[in-house]
Design a protein around this motif. Structure first.
Motif, PDB file in Angstrom:
ATOM      1  N   CYS A 293       0.936  -1.236   0.064  1.00  0.00           N
ATOM      2  CA  CYS A 293      -0.123   0.071  -0.059  1.00  0.00           C
ATOM      3  C   CYS A 293       0.896   1.171  -0.089  1.00  0.00           C
ATOM      4  O   CYS A 293       0.414   2.304  -0.490  1.00  0.00           O
ATOM      5  N   TYR A 294       1.976   1.176   0.506  1.00  0.00           N
ATOM      6  CA  TYR A 294       3.015   2.123   0.530  1.00  0.00           C
ATOM      7  C   TYR A 294       3.975   2.392  -0.540  1.00  0.00           C
ATOM      8  O   TYR A 294       4.273   3.535  -0.981  1.00  0.00           O
ATOM      9  N   VAL A 295       4.585   1.094  -0.921  1.00  0.00           N
ATOM     10  CA  VAL A 295       5.630   1.323  -1.906  1.00  0.00           C
ATOM     11  C   VAL A 295       5.296   0.084  -2.924  1.00  0.00           C
ATOM     12  O   VAL A 295       4.657  -0.995  -2.496  1.00  0.00           O
ATOM     13  N   GLU A 296       5.862   0.078  -4.123  1.00  0.00           N
ATOM     14  CA  GLU A 296       5.452  -0.876  -4.998  1.00  0.00           C
ATOM     15  C   GLU A 296       5.727  -2.423  -4.625  1.00  0.00           C
ATOM     16  O   GLU A 296       7.086  -2.260  -4.104  1.00  0.00           O
ATOM     17  N   PRO A 297       5.235  -3.187  -4.278  1.00  0.00           N
ATOM     18  CA  PRO A 297       5.718  -4.520  -4.072  1.00  0.00           C
ATOM     19  C   PRO A 297       6.582  -5.278  -4.872  1.00  0.00           C
ATOM     20  O   PRO A 297       6.764  -6.576  -5.022  1.00  0.00           O
ATOM     21  N   THR A 298       7.421  -4.822  -5.794  1.00  0.00           N
ATOM     22  CA  THR A 298       8.352  -5.544  -6.563  1.00  0.00           C
ATOM     23  C   THR A 298       9.739  -5.617  -5.936  1.00  0.00           C
ATOM     24  O   THR A 298       9.954  -5.087  -4.767  1.00  0.00           O
ATOM     25  N   PRO A 299      10.507  -6.413  -6.396  1.00  0.00           N
ATOM     26  CA  PRO A 299      11.793  -6.522  -5.818  1.00  0.00           C
ATOM     27  C   PRO A 299      12.375  -4.996  -5.539  1.00  0.00           C
ATOM     28  O   PRO A 299      12.490  -4.322  -6.331  1.00  0.00           O
ATOM     29  N   GLY A 300      13.016  -5.004  -4.430  1.00  0.00           N
ATOM     30  CA  GLY A 300      13.824  -3.898  -4.120  1.00  0.00           C
ATOM     31  C   GLY A 300      12.819  -2.896  -3.113  1.00  0.00           C
ATOM     32  O   GLY A 300      13.162  -1.748  -2.928  1.00  0.00           O
ATOM     33  N   TRP A 301      11.750  -3.618  -2.428  1.00  0.00           N
ATOM     34  CA  TRP A 301      10.669  -2.658  -1.788  1.00  0.00           C
ATOM     35  C   TRP A 301      11.337  -2.324  -0.561  1.00  0.00           C
ATOM     36  O   TRP A 301      11.013  -1.216   0.010  1.00  0.00           O
ATOM     37  N   LEU A 302      12.305  -3.119   0.023  1.00  0.00           N
ATOM     38  CA  LEU A 302      12.939  -2.832   1.304  1.00  0.00           C
ATOM     39  C   LEU A 302      13.917  -1.575   1.146  1.00  0.00           C
ATOM     40  O   LEU A 302      13.648  -0.721   2.116  1.00  0.00           O
ATOM     41  N   ALA A 303      14.407  -1.441   0.210  1.00  0.00           N
ATOM     42  CA  ALA A 303      15.241  -0.304   0.069  1.00  0.00           C
ATOM     43  C   ALA A 303      14.478   1.010  -0.061  1.00  0.00           C
ATOM     44  O   ALA A 303      14.948   1.948   0.109  1.00  0.00           O
ATOM     45  N   ARG A 304      13.263   0.868  -0.860  1.00  0.00           N
ATOM     46  CA  ARG A 304      12.243   1.971  -1.016  1.00  0.00           C
ATOM     47  C   ARG A 304      11.754   2.330   0.355  1.00  0.00           C
ATOM     48  O   ARG A 304      11.393   3.505   0.313  1.00  0.00           O
ATOM     49  N   ILE A 305      11.698   1.481   1.333  1.00  0.00           N
ATOM     50  CA  ILE A 305      11.143   1.872   2.478  1.00  0.00           C
ATOM     51  C   ILE A 305      12.484   2.411   3.390  1.00  0.00           C
ATOM     52  O   ILE A 305      12.111   3.564   4.041  1.00  0.00           O
ATOM     53  N   VAL A 306      13.410   1.884   3.573  1.00  0.00           N
ATOM     54  CA  VAL A 306      14.685   2.257   4.225  1.00  0.00           C
ATOM     55  C   VAL A 306      15.019   3.671   3.895  1.00  0.00           C
ATOM     56  O   VAL A 306      15.383   4.220   4.900  1.00  0.00           O
ATOM     57  N   ARG A 307      15.401   3.988   2.806  1.00  0.00           N
ATOM     58  CA  ARG A 307      15.937   5.333   2.334  1.00  0.00           C
ATOM     59  C   ARG A 307      15.067   6.405   2.647  1.00  0.00           C
ATOM     60  O   ARG A 307      15.621   7.347   3.467  1.00  0.00           O
ATOM     61  N   PRO A 308      13.942   6.588   2.441  1.00  0.00           N
ATOM     62  CA  PRO A 308      13.070   7.715   2.986  1.00  0.00           C
ATOM     63  C   PRO A 308      13.095   7.843   4.623  1.00  0.00           C
ATOM     64  O   PRO A 308      13.147   8.810   5.145  1.00  0.00           O
ATOM     65  N   ILE A 309      13.173   6.782   5.054  1.00  0.00           N
ATOM     66  CA  ILE A 309      13.097   6.755   6.622  1.00  0.00           C
ATOM     67  C   ILE A 309      14.495   7.380   7.296  1.00  0.00           C
ATOM     68  O   ILE A 309      14.323   8.098   7.921  1.00  0.00           O
ATOM     69  N   VAL A 310      15.539   6.801   6.475  1.00  0.00           N
ATOM     70  CA  VAL A 310      16.959   7.280   7.093  1.00  0.00           C
ATOM     71  C   VAL A 310      17.129   8.799   6.733  1.00  0.00           C
ATOM     72  O   VAL A 310      17.427   9.361   7.338  1.00  0.00           O
ATOM     73  N   ASN A 311      16.449   9.075   5.429  1.00  0.00           N
ATOM     74  CA  ASN A 311      16.969  10.338   5.172  1.00  0.00           C
ATOM     75  C   ASN A 311      16.028  11.492   5.805  1.00  0.00           C
ATOM     76  O   ASN A 311      15.984  12.569   5.934  1.00  0.00           O
ATOM     77  N   ALA A 312      14.675  11.100   6.440  1.00  0.00           N
ATOM     78  CA  ALA A 312      13.810  11.807   7.071  1.00  0.00           C
ATOM     79  C   ALA A 312      14.388  11.771   8.780  1.00  0.00           C
ATOM     80  O   ALA A 312      13.739  12.323   9.489  1.00  0.00           O
ATOM     81  N   ASN A 313      15.577  11.115   9.093  1.00  0.00           N
ATOM     82  CA  ASN A 313      15.939  11.059  10.452  1.00  0.00           C
ATOM     83  C   ASN A 313      14.944  10.417  11.432  1.00  0.00           C
ATOM     84  O   ASN A 313      15.046  10.554  12.381  1.00  0.00           O
ATOM     85  N   LEU A 314      14.271   9.244  10.904  1.00  0.00           N
ATOM     86  CA  LEU A 314      13.392   8.662  11.588  1.00  0.00           C
ATOM     87  C   LEU A 314      13.877   7.191  11.845  1.00  0.00           C
ATOM     88  O   LEU A 314      13.154   6.419  12.438  1.00  0.00           O
ATOM     89  N   TRP A 315      15.116   6.682  11.719  1.00  0.00           N
ATOM     90  CA  TRP A 315      15.764   5.377  11.916  1.00  0.00           C
ATOM     91  C   TRP A 315      15.822   5.167  13.465  1.00  0.00           C
ATOM     92  O   TRP A 315      16.494   6.237  13.889  1.00  0.00           O
ATOM     93  N   ILE A 316      15.442   4.166  13.896  1.00  0.00           N
ATOM     94  CA  ILE A 316      15.584   3.973  15.288  1.00  0.00           C
ATOM     95  C   ILE A 316      16.595   2.749  15.279  1.00  0.00           C
ATOM     96  O   ILE A 316      17.078   2.007  14.465  1.00  0.00           O
TER      97      ILE A 316
END
Length: 169
Positions: free
Chosen positions: A146-169
């Motif tokens: 529902c958030y990112v396209e569920p094709t291969p590479g979906w984890l990278a498409r989730i991690v990058r914006p979270i890290v760039n928004a300084n939301l990584w815990i």
């Protein structure tokens, strides 16, 4: 006698886009580099040379994150993605069962936080909240779709914006 050194494959990571500081949004300047080891699906290690950057305003140090890395994880994002995916028989990562279990447990524990972070980022960018289907039995992989396209590479498409928004815990 001559000594032989083992050959390490080193790759230099350089981003072509200008990413602002995740904390204050100011410009980052390169202050050096560091080595980061990562394993592929065959458990073969690679050494990446990633840049260390300092914000000109808040003086915090950040590291450039390529898409193949997940912060604080030793395997490539594609490997982690195949382990935590809901599709049976897809995981072909050469790791012991305890490592695979820990990766699955980590993802199961953190994915609700990831979904909330992606909602927060969407709201910050004035895109509104993401509408999830009302079906409560959706798998983790389907919810992420529902958030990112569920094709291969979906984890990278989730991690990058979270890290760039300084939301990584």
């Amino acid at each position: 006698m001559s000594s032989l050194k083992t050959l390490k494959l080193e790759f230099f990571v350089r981003c072509t886009e200008s990413v602002p500081c995740p904390c204050c949004g100011e410009q980052l300047s390169v202050i050096g580099s560091r080595m980061r080891k990562v394993k592929n699906s065959n458990a073969q290690p690679r050494v990446l040379i990633i840049r260390r950057m300092r914000c000109v305003n808040c003086r915090r140090i950040h590291h450039e994150l390529p898409d193949c890395l997940v912060p604080y994880k030793r395997y490539e994002s594609a490997c982690i993605e195949s382990v935590v995916s809901d599709r049976p028989g897809l995981s072909d990562v050469a790791a012991d069962n305890s490592t695979l279990y820990r990766l699955r447990f980590w993802f199961a524990a953190i994915y609700p936080y990831f979904l909330n972070c992606l909602n927060t980022i969407a709201i910050r960018l004035a895109q509104g909240r993401v509408k999830e289907p009302s079906v409560p039995t959706l798998s983790v992989h389907q919810k992420i779709g529902c958030y990112v396209e569920p094709t291969p590479g979906w984890l990278a498409r989730i991690v990058r914006p979270i890290v760039n928004a300084n939301l990584w815990i």
